[in-house]
Design a protein around this motif. Sequence first.
Motif, PDB file in Angstrom:
ATOM      1  N   ARG A  91       8.298  21.245  55.973  1.00  0.00           N
ATOM      2  CA  ARG A  91       8.682  20.913  57.349  1.00  0.00           C
ATOM      3  C   ARG A  91       8.118  19.553  57.723  1.00  0.00           C
ATOM      4  O   ARG A  91       6.934  19.274  57.523  1.00  0.00           O
ATOM      5  N   GLY A  92       8.983  18.688  58.271  1.00  0.00           N
ATOM      6  CA  GLY A  92       8.526  17.413  58.780  1.00  0.00           C
ATOM      7  C   GLY A  92       7.669  17.621  60.020  1.00  0.00           C
ATOM      8  O   GLY A  92       8.050  18.373  60.928  1.00  0.00           O
ATOM      9  N   GLU A  93       6.542  16.942  60.085  1.00  0.00           N
ATOM     10  CA  GLU A  93       5.603  17.124  61.195  1.00  0.00           C
ATOM     11  C   GLU A  93       6.268  16.903  62.545  1.00  0.00           C
ATOM     12  O   GLU A  93       5.960  17.595  63.522  1.00  0.00           O
TER      13      GLU A  93
ATOM     14  N   GLY B 127       3.445  12.762  59.191  1.00  0.00           N
ATOM     15  CA  GLY B 127       3.968  11.453  59.558  1.00  0.00           C
ATOM     16  C   GLY B 127       5.457  11.292  59.350  1.00  0.00           C
ATOM     17  O   GLY B 127       5.972  10.174  59.346  1.00  0.00           O
ATOM     18  N   GLN B 128       6.171  12.412  59.191  1.00  0.00           N
ATOM     19  CA  GLN B 128       7.618  12.340  58.993  1.00  0.00           C
ATOM     20  C   GLN B 128       8.323  13.343  59.899  1.00  0.00           C
ATOM     21  O   GLN B 128       7.777  14.389  60.235  1.00  0.00           O
ATOM     22  N   GLY B 129       9.552  13.000  60.269  1.00  0.00           N
ATOM     23  CA  GLY B 129      10.397  13.886  61.049  1.00  0.00           C
ATOM     24  C   GLY B 129      11.493  14.459  60.176  1.00  0.00           C
ATOM     25  O   GLY B 129      11.266  14.823  59.024  1.00  0.00           O
ATOM     26  N   HIS B 130      12.711  14.518  60.738  1.00  0.00           N
ATOM     27  CA  HIS B 130      13.845  15.070  59.984  1.00  0.00           C
ATOM     28  C   HIS B 130      14.672  13.934  59.393  1.00  0.00           C
ATOM     29  O   HIS B 130      15.128  13.051  60.120  1.00  0.00           O
ATOM     30  N   ALA B 131      14.876  13.960  58.079  1.00  0.00           N
ATOM     31  CA  ALA B 131      14.294  14.901  57.121  1.00  0.00           C
ATOM     32  C   ALA B 131      13.322  14.124  56.240  1.00  0.00           C
ATOM     33  O   ALA B 131      13.570  12.967  55.909  1.00  0.00           O
ATOM     34  N   PRO B 132      12.214  14.739  55.839  1.00  0.00           N
ATOM     35  CA  PRO B 132      11.191  14.013  55.088  1.00  0.00           C
ATOM     36  C   PRO B 132      11.697  13.409  53.784  1.00  0.00           C
ATOM     37  O   PRO B 132      12.567  13.969  53.114  1.00  0.00           O
ATOM     38  N   LEU B 133      11.108  12.269  53.436  1.00  0.00           N
ATOM     39  CA  LEU B 133      11.350  11.649  52.137  1.00  0.00           C
ATOM     40  C   LEU B 133      10.399  12.299  51.144  1.00  0.00           C
ATOM     41  O   LEU B 133       9.174  12.198  51.270  1.00  0.00           O
ATOM     42  N   LEU B 134      10.945  12.960  50.147  1.00  0.00           N
ATOM     43  CA  LEU B 134      10.127  13.763  49.246  1.00  0.00           C
ATOM     44  C   LEU B 134       9.288  12.939  48.282  1.00  0.00           C
ATOM     45  O   LEU B 134       8.362  13.463  47.660  1.00  0.00           O
TER      46      LEU B 134
ATOM     47  N   GLY C 167      11.907   5.437  64.131  1.00  0.00           N
ATOM     48  CA  GLY C 167      10.525   5.056  63.847  1.00  0.00           C
ATOM     49  C   GLY C 167       9.478   5.960  64.449  1.00  0.00           C
ATOM     50  O   GLY C 167       8.459   6.251  63.810  1.00  0.00           O
ATOM     51  N   THR C 168       9.702   6.436  65.674  1.00  0.00           N
ATOM     52  CA  THR C 168       8.682   7.283  66.299  1.00  0.00           C
ATOM     53  C   THR C 168       8.496   8.606  65.574  1.00  0.00           C
ATOM     54  O   THR C 168       7.413   9.201  65.625  1.00  0.00           O
ATOM     55  N   ALA C 169       9.537   9.059  64.888  1.00  0.00           N
ATOM     56  CA  ALA C 169       9.445  10.314  64.136  1.00  0.00           C
ATOM     57  C   ALA C 169       8.945  10.105  62.705  1.00  0.00           C
ATOM     58  O   ALA C 169       8.662  11.083  62.011  1.00  0.00           O
ATOM     59  N   PHE C 170       8.823   8.844  62.290  1.00  0.00           N
ATOM     60  CA  PHE C 170       8.413   8.547  60.915  1.00  0.00           C
ATOM     61  C   PHE C 170       7.332   7.473  60.871  1.00  0.00           C
ATOM     62  O   PHE C 170       7.514   6.433  60.236  1.00  0.00           O
ATOM     63  N   PRO C 171       6.194   7.697  61.522  1.00  0.00           N
ATOM     64  CA  PRO C 171       5.145   6.680  61.496  1.00  0.00           C
ATOM     65  C   PRO C 171       4.583   6.420  60.106  1.00  0.00           C
ATOM     66  O   PRO C 171       3.945   5.378  59.878  1.00  0.00           O
ATOM     67  N   ALA C 172       4.801   7.328  59.173  1.00  0.00           N
ATOM     68  CA  ALA C 172       4.251   7.161  57.822  1.00  0.00           C
ATOM     69  C   ALA C 172       5.021   6.142  56.989  1.00  0.00           C
ATOM     70  O   ALA C 172       4.521   5.681  55.960  1.00  0.00           O
ATOM     71  N   LEU C 173       6.226   5.762  57.416  1.00  0.00           N
ATOM     72  CA  LEU C 173       7.052   4.895  56.582  1.00  0.00           C
ATOM     73  C   LEU C 173       6.643   3.433  56.694  1.00  0.00           C
ATOM     74  O   LEU C 173       6.264   2.947  57.756  1.00  0.00           O
TER      75      LEU C 173
ATOM     76  N   PHE D  19      21.259  -5.851  55.170  1.00  0.00           N
ATOM     77  CA  PHE D  19      20.357  -4.716  54.963  1.00  0.00           C
ATOM     78  C   PHE D  19      19.043  -4.866  55.718  1.00  0.00           C
ATOM     79  O   PHE D  19      18.424  -3.858  56.084  1.00  0.00           O
ATOM     80  N   GLU D  20      18.623  -6.091  55.970  1.00  0.00           N
ATOM     81  CA  GLU D  20      17.438  -6.279  56.809  1.00  0.00           C
ATOM     82  C   GLU D  20      17.709  -5.773  58.223  1.00  0.00           C
ATOM     83  O   GLU D  20      16.873  -5.087  58.831  1.00  0.00           O
ATOM     84  N   ALA D  21      18.893  -6.123  58.744  1.00  0.00           N
ATOM     85  CA  ALA D  21      19.264  -5.647  60.083  1.00  0.00           C
ATOM     86  C   ALA D  21      19.445  -4.135  60.095  1.00  0.00           C
ATOM     87  O   ALA D  21      19.110  -3.468  61.085  1.00  0.00           O
ATOM     88  N   ALA D  22      19.961  -3.584  58.992  1.00  0.00           N
ATOM     89  CA  ALA D  22      20.128  -2.129  58.909  1.00  0.00           C
ATOM     90  C   ALA D  22      18.772  -1.427  58.931  1.00  0.00           C
ATOM     91  O   ALA D  22      18.600  -0.407  59.601  1.00  0.00           O
ATOM     92  N   ALA D  23      17.797  -1.985  58.222  1.00  0.00           N
ATOM     93  CA  ALA D  23      16.457  -1.418  58.232  1.00  0.00           C
ATOM     94  C   ALA D  23      15.847  -1.498  59.627  1.00  0.00           C
ATOM     95  O   ALA D  23      15.194  -0.561  60.087  1.00  0.00           O
ATOM     96  N   ASP D  24      16.074  -2.626  60.308  1.00  0.00           N
ATOM     97  CA  ASP D  24      15.587  -2.769  61.684  1.00  0.00           C
ATOM     98  C   ASP D  24      16.180  -1.686  62.582  1.00  0.00           C
ATOM     99  O   ASP D  24      15.476  -1.084  63.405  1.00  0.00           O
ATOM    100  N   HIS D  25      17.477  -1.470  62.424  1.00  0.00           N
ATOM    101  CA  HIS D  25      18.171  -0.470  63.247  1.00  0.00           C
ATOM    102  C   HIS D  25      17.615   0.929  62.982  1.00  0.00           C
ATOM    103  O   HIS D  25      17.328   1.685  63.925  1.00  0.00           O
ATOM    104  N   LEU D  26      17.440   1.280  61.721  1.00  0.00           N
ATOM    105  CA  LEU D  26      16.943   2.604  61.377  1.00  0.00           C
ATOM    106  C   LEU D  26      15.527   2.820  61.914  1.00  0.00           C
ATOM    107  O   LEU D  26      15.204   3.884  62.443  1.00  0.00           O
ATOM    108  N   GLU D  27      14.699   1.795  61.803  1.00  0.00           N
ATOM    109  CA  GLU D  27      13.338   1.924  62.309  1.00  0.00           C
ATOM    110  C   GLU D  27      13.323   2.050  63.826  1.00  0.00           C
ATOM    111  O   GLU D  27      12.524   2.814  64.386  1.00  0.00           O
ATOM    112  N   ALA D  28      14.221   1.313  64.495  1.00  0.00           N
ATOM    113  CA  ALA D  28      14.287   1.401  65.956  1.00  0.00           C
ATOM    114  C   ALA D  28      14.716   2.794  66.407  1.00  0.00           C
ATOM    115  O   ALA D  28      14.213   3.320  67.404  1.00  0.00           O
ATOM    116  N   VAL D  29      15.640   3.415  65.680  1.00  0.00           N
ATOM    117  CA  VAL D  29      16.156   4.733  66.055  1.00  0.00           C
ATOM    118  C   VAL D  29      15.196   5.856  65.662  1.00  0.00           C
ATOM    119  O   VAL D  29      14.966   6.798  66.428  1.00  0.00           O
TER     120      VAL D  29
END
Length: 291
Positions: A239-241, A268-275, A173-179, A161-171
């Motif tokens: 709408r995600g910014e 600070g979020q893209g598609h789709a925002p975390l509510l 991250g630019t659309a979700f700077p708030a996370l 799951f650490e590697a999965a989080a790394d992968h998600l952030e790499a893909v």
Amino acid sequence: MEDFISRFITTTDGLQLHVRDYAPLSGGASRLPVICLPGLSRNSRDFHPFAERLSKDTTTPRRVVAIDYRGRGRSSRDPDPTHYNVGVECGDVLAICDALGIAHAIFVGTSRGGLILHIMATLQPERIAAAVLNDIGPEIEAEGLRDIRDYLSRQTAPDDFEAAADHLEAVHGTAFPALTRRDWLDMADAIYVEENGRLVADHDPALAVPLQAMDFSQPLPTLWPQFALLAQKPLLVVRGEYSKLFSAKTLARMKAQEPNIEITTARGQGHAPLLHQPGLFERVEAFLDDY
């Protein structure tokens, strides 16, 4: 101890659908329940922090039901991938509501879930007391949909799951700077499941089949007439910014066409925002508290 009850409902075509049923704290049973509808390849786990906070609110707790569509999460996979469409899935949502004895509810639809709500507004508008559309409207952008198609077509199997989080952030991250790192780990936990000693996305890979068959050289279908029906209900549109799927232009047209709808931006979020993110959760909760 889990904060929810897992329930299983059988569809008319024999599939088992799973939902998470978050019971409210004492005093919330009289309030309208909230039904959470996830995105295309996502599942009920996406809504866990959101559902926990709503059901445990010390002043206005309420029942929250988060759904796994067919082929996602703990629901059965459909042997016919053509059934992975908003019409069939809308029918499933209505069947789940019937099985749970929910005649009237507030619906929160993220992406695919919001498209389902457009269909529901034409079939059973009386079911909808109010709705939240999370980064979705009657018109979607081809660029964003192509990104989703390409992402689903790439099968990833992170080591942990650490590697999965790394992968998600790499893909993403630019659309979700708030996370934060915690958010990426929570997202990994919501998206992936361990299967035969490896992590895989918790959905039927056949979900990508209808998207792969789409002709992106042609205009995408729109749902403006259905939106006009949905907007007769109290409606909050998020709408995600940095969203590529749901444009600021479409949101502006929605507001111009239906001035009574409420709108907000997930900074600070893209598609789709975390509510459940700070600021956004409070805005959504304030909308819900009116109903």
